[in-house]
Design a protein around this motif. Sequence first.
Motif, PDB file in Angstrom:
ATOM      1  N   VAL A 191       0.676  -1.517   0.430  1.00 20.57           N
ATOM      2  CA  VAL A 191      -0.038  -0.156  -0.055  1.00 20.57           C
ATOM      3  C   VAL A 191       0.965   1.076   0.419  1.00 20.57           C
ATOM      4  O   VAL A 191       2.601   1.062   0.468  1.00 20.57           O
ATOM      5  CB  VAL A 191      -1.098  -0.185   1.216  1.00 20.57           C
ATOM      6  CG1 VAL A 191      -1.942  -1.006   0.780  1.00 20.57           C
ATOM      7  CG2 VAL A 191      -0.103  -0.062   2.895  1.00 20.57           C
ATOM      8  N   PRO A 192       0.331   2.311  -0.483  1.00 19.33           N
ATOM      9  CA  PRO A 192       0.759   3.866  -0.610  1.00 19.33           C
ATOM     10  C   PRO A 192       1.022   4.052   1.152  1.00 19.33           C
ATOM     11  O   PRO A 192       0.438   3.725   1.918  1.00 19.33           O
ATOM     12  CB  PRO A 192      -0.011   5.026  -1.407  1.00 19.33           C
ATOM     13  CG  PRO A 192      -0.922   3.924  -2.166  1.00 19.33           C
ATOM     14  CD  PRO A 192      -0.900   2.042  -0.758  1.00 19.33           C
ATOM     15  N   LEU A 193       2.413   4.879   1.315  1.00 17.71           N
ATOM     16  CA  LEU A 193       3.267   4.671   2.035  1.00 17.71           C
ATOM     17  C   LEU A 193       3.384   6.601   2.767  1.00 17.71           C
ATOM     18  O   LEU A 193       3.054   6.828   3.486  1.00 17.71           O
ATOM     19  CB  LEU A 193       5.149   4.668   3.106  1.00 17.71           C
ATOM     20  CG  LEU A 193       4.988   2.957   3.605  1.00 17.71           C
ATOM     21  CD1 LEU A 193       5.979   2.141   3.612  1.00 17.71           C
ATOM     22  CD2 LEU A 193       3.305   2.779   4.074  1.00 17.71           C
ATOM     23  N   LEU A 194       3.144   7.191   1.194  1.00 12.07           N
ATOM     24  CA  LEU A 194       3.384   8.521   1.126  1.00 12.07           C
ATOM     25  C   LEU A 194       2.655   9.309   0.320  1.00 12.07           C
ATOM     26  O   LEU A 194       2.492   8.356  -0.493  1.00 12.07           O
ATOM     27  CB  LEU A 194       4.913   8.970   0.387  1.00 12.07           C
ATOM     28  CG  LEU A 194       5.680   8.463   1.923  1.00 12.07           C
ATOM     29  CD1 LEU A 194       7.038   8.466   0.741  1.00 12.07           C
ATOM     30  CD2 LEU A 194       6.119   9.236   2.951  1.00 12.07           C
ATOM     31  N   ARG A 221       2.238  20.730   2.238  1.00  9.73           N
ATOM     32  CA  ARG A 221       3.546  21.050   2.813  1.00  9.73           C
ATOM     33  C   ARG A 221       4.011  20.164   2.490  1.00  9.73           C
ATOM     34  O   ARG A 221       5.326  20.428   3.143  1.00  9.73           O
ATOM     35  CB  ARG A 221       2.975  20.781   4.071  1.00  9.73           C
ATOM     36  CG  ARG A 221       1.827  21.250   5.130  1.00  9.73           C
ATOM     37  CD  ARG A 221       1.450  21.023   6.800  1.00  9.73           C
ATOM     38  NE  ARG A 221       1.037  20.282   6.679  1.00  9.73           N
ATOM     39  CZ  ARG A 221      -0.487  20.054   6.282  1.00  9.73           C
ATOM     40  NH1 ARG A 221      -1.049  20.875   6.612  1.00  9.73           N
ATOM     41  NH2 ARG A 221      -1.414  18.924   6.972  1.00  9.73           N
ATOM     42  N   GLY A 222       4.513  19.355   1.235  1.00  5.10           N
ATOM     43  CA  GLY A 222       4.934  18.315   0.610  1.00  5.10           C
ATOM     44  C   GLY A 222       4.564  16.954   1.000  1.00  5.10           C
ATOM     45  O   GLY A 222       3.380  16.641   1.143  1.00  5.10           O
ATOM     46  N   VAL A 223       5.668  16.122   1.163  1.00  7.79           N
ATOM     47  CA  VAL A 223       5.161  15.044   1.096  1.00  7.79           C
ATOM     48  C   VAL A 223       4.885  14.372   2.149  1.00  7.79           C
ATOM     49  O   VAL A 223       5.834  14.840   3.202  1.00  7.79           O
ATOM     50  CB  VAL A 223       6.788  13.731   0.270  1.00  7.79           C
ATOM     51  CG1 VAL A 223       6.192  12.640   0.690  1.00  7.79           C
ATOM     52  CG2 VAL A 223       6.971  14.174  -0.985  1.00  7.79           C
ATOM     53  N   GLU A 224       3.898  14.006   2.818  1.00  7.13           N
ATOM     54  CA  GLU A 224       3.869  13.484   4.538  1.00  7.13           C
ATOM     55  C   GLU A 224       3.412  11.838   3.964  1.00  7.13           C
ATOM     56  O   GLU A 224       3.202  11.400   3.267  1.00  7.13           O
ATOM     57  CB  GLU A 224       2.117  14.470   4.797  1.00  7.13           C
ATOM     58  CG  GLU A 224       2.547  15.640   5.262  1.00  7.13           C
ATOM     59  CD  GLU A 224       1.036  16.353   5.457  1.00  7.13           C
ATOM     60  OE1 GLU A 224       0.509  15.934   5.485  1.00  7.13           O
ATOM     61  OE2 GLU A 224       1.961  17.789   6.224  1.00  7.13           O
ATOM     62  N   PRO A 225       3.686  11.824   5.847  1.00 14.45           N
ATOM     63  CA  PRO A 225       3.422   9.970   5.343  1.00 14.45           C
ATOM     64  C   PRO A 225       1.473   9.857   5.777  1.00 14.45           C
ATOM     65  O   PRO A 225       0.883   9.932   5.865  1.00 14.45           O
ATOM     66  CB  PRO A 225       4.124   9.624   6.632  1.00 14.45           C
ATOM     67  CG  PRO A 225       3.771  10.750   7.756  1.00 14.45           C
ATOM     68  CD  PRO A 225       3.760  11.943   6.422  1.00 14.45           C
ATOM     69  N   THR A 226       0.848   8.984   4.879  1.00 16.78           N
ATOM     70  CA  THR A 226      -0.114   8.331   5.206  1.00 16.78           C
ATOM     71  C   THR A 226      -0.135   7.142   6.734  1.00 16.78           C
ATOM     72  O   THR A 226       0.428   7.706   7.231  1.00 16.78           O
ATOM     73  CB  THR A 226      -0.415   7.055   3.939  1.00 16.78           C
ATOM     74  OG1 THR A 226       0.299   5.777   4.580  1.00 16.78           O
ATOM     75  CG2 THR A 226      -0.470   7.603   2.646  1.00 16.78           C
TER      76      THR A 226
END
Length: 298
Positions: free
Chosen positions: A45-48, A53-58
């Motif tokens: 599954v996607p983690l990011l 605000r930019g790249v954030e974790p799921t």
Amino acid sequence: MRNAHLRDLIAVVETGSVRSAARKLGLAQSAVSKNLTALEKSVGVPLLMRSVRGVEPTELGRLVLRRARVVDAELRHLQEEIERFSGQCQNLITVGLSATAEAMLLSEAVARFREYTPDALISVLGGRSSSTIAALREARIDFAVGPLPTDQSVTDLHTEQLCSSDLAIFVRADHPAAGARDLASLASYGWVYSVRQAGEPAIVSLMRKHGLPDPKLVAHCDSSSALVDMLLQSDYVALNSLGALEPLRQRGLLKILPIDLDLPPAVQYLLTPTMRPLTAPAAALAAEFRRASRRLRR
């Protein structure tokens, strides 16, 4: 799932982008992207995700990130211990302390510790017990000393009671209400606080218990120095542990108001991870916190 995959995940979340993470790690951007893709493929599954605000974790990404930080910290600790064994590394211990523990235990514990570990470097993290415990779980600190949190379980941590301190109401020595003898006389003043009980500031429950309006809360201070500065520079009032501010009372800078509070003491605990051993220097420093607390119990 490899260590490099977890390392790159941490770097991307901390820097906010793949490009910044690659620059921080000294890698090609394509290499970081490849590692992130491999990590997401391994978990399925996607983690990011991208945001303003930019790249954030799921949500799952935050779970993996928490474990990744523990793995990364343990590998760094292992490398440090190997280097320390061969005399190539300075001892570094990071501890999380409440304002009360900082005032009551830190100075003596560090002084004794450095008598036999003079090359050690100690980093102190302050803040609420919830944030300190989060740092402990993620291996960003070695151990913590402070109150137990009221909003979460700590069954995954080893807790050891060290010492306690009665609570008192403090004002600066020349405060307009320095002669107050009851809580009602303090209703018009702003309050700074660090002590919480049952999830809310202890002064709130105390005022309600006496049938008084809720206090005017000004600031929550997890730093003892910030709390003291606000008391000395204003007409604010503080409900705080006696042990933390007693030295300033003895010097005539602060005054304790003679008001019967009927509140339980502020208890300080040593918190350590049950599933992660302390490094030898961290264990030695923790032992000095125990020693300092025993002196207070005499």
